[in-house]
Design an enzyme around this catalytic site. Structure first.
Site, PDB file in Angstrom:
ATOM      1  N   GLU A  95       0.900  -1.116  -0.016  1.00 50.92           N
ATOM      2  CA  GLU A  95      -0.003  -0.125  -0.073  1.00 50.92           C
ATOM      3  C   GLU A  95       0.927   1.300   0.176  1.00 50.92           C
ATOM      4  O   GLU A  95       1.859   1.366   0.819  1.00 50.92           O
ATOM      5  CB  GLU A  95      -0.920   0.039   1.110  1.00 50.92           C
ATOM      6  CG  GLU A  95      -1.675   1.084   1.469  1.00 50.92           C
ATOM      7  CD  GLU A  95      -2.383   1.696   0.202  1.00 50.92           C
ATOM      8  OE1 GLU A  95      -3.334   0.844  -0.256  1.00 50.92           O
ATOM      9  OE2 GLU A  95      -2.431   2.938  -0.197  1.00 50.92           O
ATOM     10  N   ASP A 151      -7.047   2.442  -8.533  1.00 53.78           N
ATOM     11  CA  ASP A 151      -7.424   3.854  -8.624  1.00 53.78           C
ATOM     12  C   ASP A 151      -7.452   4.077 -10.246  1.00 53.78           C
ATOM     13  O   ASP A 151      -6.633   3.440 -10.973  1.00 53.78           O
ATOM     14  CB  ASP A 151      -5.990   4.898  -8.379  1.00 53.78           C
ATOM     15  CG  ASP A 151      -6.007   4.692  -6.807  1.00 53.78           C
ATOM     16  OD1 ASP A 151      -7.334   4.718  -6.127  1.00 53.78           O
ATOM     17  OD2 ASP A 151      -4.960   4.866  -6.175  1.00 53.78           O
TER      18      ASP A 151
HETATM   19  C1  LIG Z   1      -9.501   2.602  -4.535  1.00 49.64           C
HETATM   20  S1  LIG Z   1      -8.180   1.966  -3.381  1.00 49.64           S
HETATM   21  C2  LIG Z   1      -8.486   0.269  -3.217  1.00 49.64           C
HETATM   22  C3  LIG Z   1      -8.024  -0.478  -2.117  1.00 49.64           C
HETATM   23  C4  LIG Z   1      -8.337  -1.891  -1.783  1.00 49.64           C
HETATM   24  N1  LIG Z   1      -7.809  -2.630  -2.829  1.00 49.64           N
HETATM   25  C5  LIG Z   1     -10.105  -2.022  -1.724  1.00 49.64           C
HETATM   26  O1  LIG Z   1     -10.344  -2.533  -2.659  1.00 49.64           O
HETATM   27  O2  LIG Z   1     -10.573  -1.565  -0.912  1.00 49.64           O
HETATM   28  C6  LIG Z   1      -6.474   1.765  -4.163  1.00 49.64           C
HETATM   29  C7  LIG Z   1      -5.437   1.828  -3.238  1.00 49.64           C
HETATM   30  O3  LIG Z   1      -4.168   1.453  -4.012  1.00 49.64           O
HETATM   31  C8  LIG Z   1      -3.237   2.281  -3.614  1.00 49.64           C
HETATM   32  N2  LIG Z   1      -2.345   2.536  -4.467  1.00 49.64           N
HETATM   33  C9  LIG Z   1      -2.287   3.218  -5.611  1.00 49.64           C
HETATM   34  N3  LIG Z   1      -1.071   3.096  -6.212  1.00 49.64           N
HETATM   35  C10 LIG Z   1      -0.107   2.195  -5.788  1.00 49.64           C
HETATM   36  C11 LIG Z   1       0.985   1.881  -5.871  1.00 49.64           C
HETATM   37  N4  LIG Z   1       1.744   2.271  -6.973  1.00 49.64           N
HETATM   38  N5  LIG Z   1       1.595   0.913  -5.266  1.00 49.64           N
HETATM   39  C12 LIG Z   1       0.912   0.616  -4.049  1.00 49.64           C
HETATM   40  N6  LIG Z   1      -0.300   0.951  -3.869  1.00 49.64           N
HETATM   41  C13 LIG Z   1      -0.985   1.586  -4.488  1.00 49.64           C
HETATM   42  C14 LIG Z   1      -3.847   3.665  -3.236  1.00 49.64           C
HETATM   43  O4  LIG Z   1      -3.109   4.135  -2.081  1.00 49.64           O
HETATM   44  C15 LIG Z   1      -5.179   3.024  -2.608  1.00 49.64           C
HETATM   45  O5  LIG Z   1      -5.358   2.561  -1.262  1.00 49.64           O
END
Ligand SMILES: C[S@@+](CC[C@H](N)C(=O)[O-])C[C@H]1O[C@@H](n2cnc3c(N)ncnc32)[C@H](O)[C@@H]1O
Lengths: 253, 374
Positions: A95, A151
């Site tokens: 994360e 995202d």
């Molecule tokens: C919309 S959330 C979904 C979280 C979780 N998978 C859920 O379904 O509830 C997307 C997450 O991906 C994380 N994220 C975005 N780019 C990332 C990266 N390059 N490496 C790790 N995490 C990332 C964001 O911080 C965010 O918490």
């Protein structure tokens, strides 16, 4: 840092999200002050999964290895589910947002404290999956890779922030063993199409034949186990799931 | 042989017709390479041109093409059928030589700036080095298939070189002030040379960085010469291929900033430096020691050519470090936050233990008052 959060840590109480709020997006292409191992073998896996690294293990026992990775694990709903479904397999959540990762770690700690002997097979680290996968994982180490509600980054100029891209797919192919699976779920139709297209076009991946999908116990779970999935359901946005299989390596000519 | 000098003036070559007129570049050359046989030469410049030359039987420009992004490095295959060009957005494109006007094809991408690209001697593997710490090894014919990552550098990887007569060995250099040797197909590091311990005592500054800006290799004797960013010294090593080690041999101090270095096949070492009076130096090995040669005809001729064309070089006199902005910067305070949090957890553990062992719980209280809240 609020005193309430400290109390929470001390008692290993379930964490409350209000102490861990952070802006929705972090730039995955920027330099962050992240802690990551220089190489996978430099990682202190025993401190993340102590119950899988018993000090009395007979010499010569191969060390336990992470097999599942949850990319952008958010608040950790999938990790908790994986822990119960696959109690012998190690799963790591990556994360990017530091406070969110801290929440998920606190959540896992609280579960471990409340139910001793369980939830020792899952962990979360703050990391940037777009930069650090080869720091954490060896070639072909993983058998499952999850992207739940990534995202969407709608703007064209932000498409390069998308976690699914031709450049990243080669790296996912590197950490996944042939036959390994990628699961994607999203409630954004445009992003679903984007992921279908990119995995579909990539020579290292193939969509999993529908016949084989039915038997997978994870499939019905995925859209519902995470925080983002619950949010989508409340908002009435239907999620789409896709599964892709890592194909064999091309021959070295 | 033909004694005349071939001059090609990039400023008179065609430029891209860019509707917006934005992002106009200069005529500065950003990267160039010969093919392994010397039969072809290619360069890219700040105006995003890729210019291909043949050198035999005489120099001739074959094509001017345009690349998508400014390039940092390029390499020509041993088969002399393709040019691989690495750029600032992390992509590698290939350009045909046999069809010298054909468009480029995207081959692979890093989520980072690329700093160098290399090929194995048999063209089978393509190696790419990036501004993070990674060296990626991919199959040239199927570059989506990553064979290995050579992981271990702590800063950007500035230069990579597959050792021509040890085809499994890769030499790399980085902003972390190390030279490393790798079995690149497995990604295994076999040797790490801390430049500060070798070059250190002579350094003026205690925290001097040794970022290698040039590497040249001589198969005869396995000599490696390097030039470091902003340090007027050439360091020479010898590769012990059996032990897979680099042995430090000698250093050559320069009176001026070193611009480039190159070994000749038989071992003469050429040094280009920032000095109009003596732009070129030549060193020759003599009983294991490299000594300056002054009476060489070739040296005199080349020095004159450079002096006669000094306007070409003038613009680079006094240029700053190319690498200083590439060191990792941090822009958030998460590290601190986590460190403090970790400290608190340790304190709590200790407190629990202390309580179990009957000592006081003072430590925790003290921590709280000393720590500002986030
Ligand atoms: C919309 S959330 C979904 C979280 C979780 N998978 C859920 O379904 O509830 C997307 C997450 O991906 C994380 N994220 C975005 N780019 C990332 C990266 N390059 N490496 C790790 N995490 C990332 C964001 O911080 C965010 O918490």
């Amino acid at each position: 840092m609020a005193a309430a959060e400290e109390k929470e840590e001390e008692a290993a109480l379930p964490p409350q999200k209000r102490f861990y709020r952070q802006r929705a997006h972090s730039n995955p292409l920027a330099d962050h002050t992240l802690c990551y191992p220089s190489r996978p073998q430099d990682m202190d896996w025993a401190s993340l999964f102590p119950s899988f690294f018993p000090p009395e293990a007979p010499p010569g026992t191969p060390p336990a290895r992470v097999e599942f990775a949850d990319v952008g694990c958010g608040y950790g709903g999938l990790l908790v589910a994986l822990s119960e479904l696959f109690p012998r397999s190690l799963a790591l959540g990556l994360e990017l947002r530091g406070k969110v990762a801290a929440f998920t770690r606190a959540r896992i700690r609280a579960l471990q404290a409340a139910q001793p002997g369980r939830f020792g097979n899952v962990a979360c680290v703050r990391g940037n999956a777009m930069k650090h996968l080869p720091h954490f994982f060896l070639r072909g180490q993983l058998s499952k890779l999850f992207f739940l509600f990534p995202d969407p980054h709608f703007k064209r100029t932000k498409h390069k922030w998308r976690i699914i891209s031709p450049a990243m797919l080669a790296e996912y192919g590197f950490v996944l063993r042939p036959g390994g699976l990628v699961y994607t779920v999203t409630d954004v139709p445009e992003l679903h199409q984007w992921m279908l297209q990119h995995f579909g076009e990539h020579p290292l991946f193939e969509p999993l034949p529908p016949g084989q999908l039915a038997a997978d116990p994870l499939l019905p779970l995925l859209p519902a186990v995470t925080e983002e999935g619950q949010r989508a359901r409340r908002a009435g946005r239907p999620p789409s799931t896709a599964v892709f299989r890592r194909r064999p390596d091309p021959p070295v000519l | 042989s033909d004694e005349s000098l071939f001059v090609y003036d990039c400023s008179s070559a065609e430029k891209q017709q860019d509707g917006k007129g934005t992002d106009k570049g200069s005529d500065d050359i950003l990267a160039f390479a010969f093919s392994p046989s010397g039969g072809y030469f290619a360069l890219t410049d700040d105006s995003k041109r890729l210019i291909l030359f043949q050198t035999k039987p005489s120099w001739e420009c074959l094509s001017v093409r345009f690349v998508n992004r400014r390039c940092t490095s390029l390499v020509i295959t041993a088969a002399e059928d393709k040019i691989f060009v690495a750029d600032k957005s992390g992509d590698v494109y290939s350009y045909s030589i046999t069809e010298p006007k054909a468009d480029g094809k995207l081959e692979l991408g890093h989520v980072s700036l690329l700093m160098d690209v290399a090929l194995s001697a048999d063209d089978q593997y393509i190696l790419t080095a990036d501004r993070d710490e990674k060296i990626r090894v991919s199959l040239t014919k199927a570059p989506y298939s990553i064979v290995s990552y050579c992981m271990g550098h702590r800063e950007f990887v500035s230069k990579i070189l597959v050792i021509p007569n040890c085809p499994d060995l890769l030499l790399s250099a980085s902003g972390d002030s190390t030279l490393r040797l790798w079995q690149y197909k497995s990604g295994e590091e076999v040797h790490c040379c801390q430049l500060s311990t070798i070059c250190g005592p002579q350094a003026a500054k205690p925290d001097q960085k040794y970022t290698v800006s040039r590497i040249t290799y001589c198969c005869q004797g396995g000599y490696v010469a390097i030039l470091c960013d902003s340090i007027p010294t050439v360091y020479i090593f010898q590769l012990d291929a059996t032990a897979q080690q680099l042995l430090y041999k000698q250093q050559i101090s320069l009176k001026h900033k070193g611009w480039d270095i190159a070994f000749e096949e038989m071992g003469d070492l050429w040094i280009l430096q920032e000095d109009k009076e003596a732009p070129l130096l030549m060193y020759r090995a003599c009983d294991g020691q490299w000594k300056a040669v002054t009476d060489d005809k070739g040296l005199q001729k080349m020095s004159e050519y450079i002096q006669d064309n000094w306007t070409v070089f003038e613009g680079f006199v006094g240029a700053g470090s190319y690498y200083s902005h590439l060191y990792k910067a941090s822009f958030d305070n998460m590290d601190e936050y986590l460190q403090r949090k970790e400290k608190r957890l340790q304190q709590q553990k200790k407190k629990k233990q202390d309580l179990q062992h009957g000592s006081s719980g003072q430590a925790k209280k003290k921590m709280k008052t000393e720590e500002p809240s986030l």
